[in-house]
Design a protein around this motif. Structure first.
Motif, PDB file in Angstrom:
ATOM      1  N   VAL A 197      -6.497  -4.508 -11.766  1.00 54.17           N
ATOM      2  CA  VAL A 197      -7.855  -4.950 -12.093  1.00 54.17           C
ATOM      3  C   VAL A 197      -7.831  -6.258 -12.870  1.00 54.17           C
ATOM      4  CG1 VAL A 197      -9.962  -4.334 -13.347  1.00 54.17           C
ATOM      5  CG2 VAL A 197      -8.710  -2.595 -12.047  1.00 54.17           C
ATOM      6  N   MET A 229      -4.344  -1.465 -14.667  1.00 56.71           N
ATOM      7  CA  MET A 229      -4.545  -0.871 -13.351  1.00 56.71           C
ATOM      8  C   MET A 229      -5.594   0.232 -13.414  1.00 56.71           C
ATOM      9  SD  MET A 229      -0.744  -0.573 -11.626  1.00 56.71           S
ATOM     10  CE  MET A 229      -1.494  -0.047 -10.058  1.00 56.71           C
ATOM     11  N   GLN A 245      -5.347  -0.113  -8.134  1.00 55.30           N
ATOM     12  CA  GLN A 245      -5.487  -1.561  -8.019  1.00 55.30           C
ATOM     13  C   GLN A 245      -5.138  -2.250  -9.328  1.00 55.30           C
ATOM     14  OE1 GLN A 245      -9.713  -1.282  -6.756  1.00 55.30           O
ATOM     15  NE2 GLN A 245      -9.106  -2.530  -5.002  1.00 55.30           N
ATOM     16  N   LYS A 248      -3.241   0.078  -3.714  1.00 53.88           N
ATOM     17  CA  LYS A 248      -4.134  -0.605  -2.787  1.00 53.88           C
ATOM     18  C   LYS A 248      -3.892  -2.112  -2.809  1.00 53.88           C
ATOM     19  CE  LYS A 248      -7.650   2.911  -3.753  1.00 53.88           C
ATOM     20  NZ  LYS A 248      -8.993   3.183  -4.341  1.00 53.88           N
ATOM     21  N   ASN A 249      -3.207  -2.604  -1.792  1.00 56.20           N
ATOM     22  CA  ASN A 249      -3.030  -4.059  -1.606  1.00 56.20           C
ATOM     23  C   ASN A 249      -2.537  -4.747  -2.871  1.00 56.20           C
ATOM     24  OD1 ASN A 249      -3.926  -4.224   1.183  1.00 56.20           O
ATOM     25  ND2 ASN A 249      -5.975  -3.772   0.389  1.00 56.20           N
ATOM     26  N   ILE A 250      -1.408  -4.266  -3.384  1.00 56.66           N
ATOM     27  CA  ILE A 250      -0.858  -4.809  -4.626  1.00 56.66           C
ATOM     28  C   ILE A 250      -0.195  -6.157  -4.364  1.00 56.66           C
ATOM     29  CG2 ILE A 250       0.845  -4.476  -6.450  1.00 56.66           C
ATOM     30  CD1 ILE A 250      -1.515  -2.586  -6.692  1.00 56.66           C
ATOM     31  N   ASN A 284       0.835  -1.193   0.000  1.00 55.35           N
ATOM     32  CA  ASN A 284       0.000   0.000   0.000  1.00 55.35           C
ATOM     33  C   ASN A 284       0.872   1.246   0.000  1.00 55.35           C
ATOM     34  OD1 ASN A 284      -3.081  -0.717   0.585  1.00 55.35           O
ATOM     35  ND2 ASN A 284      -1.797  -2.161   1.713  1.00 55.35           N
TER      36      ASN A 284
END
Length: 238
Positions: A211, A205, A209, A18-20, A8
């Protein structure tokens, strides 16, 4: 080569990454695409510690970050803007880091620099200054400069976005050649033709995030997420 685990990154109240969760294998060519502000550049800048992250884990070449790399130069980066020193010749731009960081003697550094200038098809410009070169030529000098540090991992942050349209292909052609030579590459770009030609994997992305992640064929021909579909419809019909 690279491993993100629940990483993060914030800029104040803005949650940029975000939470990669992401793994990049040695020798893999990964293209990252997505709309402006989606976190693409921030993600790759974390890899070479140009951006600190706030939580999670990141390992590069089996070393946990943040850290000091044991061997300098093993992660190279080519930026959107060329960042060449204007008061130095092309040759001097390329030899500066090998001499100062790798402790090479001047003769060896110049031989190495000429080797890579030939590799990016611009050796005849070695004794000119950056202002005397076109944008495409300057970006090829920047690529050669990164290669002079003998990186195992090469990052590209939208390397053609600052170029005039007629100069884009000369840079992409060099990148295609590099992709065939086994260097691990992570490239943020909107050049979907390049992605189709050389990428092992394309990552889309949005809003910090990841995707969608898939092979170029699968992602372009059958995107699974509505945000990926919308983005590709816009960029491929532009």
């Amino acid at each position: 080569m690279v491993e993100f685990n629940a990483l993060n990154k914030w800029y104040g109240d803005f949650h940029a990454l975000k939470n990669i969760d992401l793994s990049i294998q040695q020798g893999e060519i990964v293209v990252i695409c997505g709309p402006s502000g989606s976190g693409k550049s921030t993600l790759i800048r974390c890899i070479n510690q140009l951006e600190p992250f706030d939580s999670g884990e990141l390992t590069v070449r089996q070393q946990s970050l943040p850290c000091q790399f044991n061997t300098p130069g093993k992660v190279g980066m080519v930026f959107q803007h060329f960042h060449l020193f204007p008061h130095l010749t092309v040759l001097e731009n390329l030899t500066l880091s090998p001499i100062r960081t790798l402790k090479m003697n001047k003769s060896d550094a110049e031989s190495l620099a000429m080797h890579y200038l030939e590799r990016v098809h611009i050796a005849e410009q070695a004794h000119k200054y950056p202002v005397q070169l076109s944008g495409g030529q300057q970006q090829r000098v920047a690529i050669a400069r990164s290669l002079c540090m003998k990186p195992e991992l090469l990052l590209f942050d939208e390397p053609t976005s600052a170029l005039d349209p007629e100069m884009i292909n000369e840079v992409l052609d060099v990148m295609v050649e590099l992709a065939s030579e086994g260097i691990t590459m992570v490239c943020v770009t909107h050049e979907m033709g390049f992605a189709k030609q050389v990428a092992d994997r394309v990552i889309f992305m949005d809003e910090g995030q990841i995707v969608e992640s898939n092979t170029p064929e699968a992602l372009f021909e059958n995107p699974q997420h509505i945000r990926t579909q919308t983005f590709l419809n816009q960029i491929l019909t532009y």
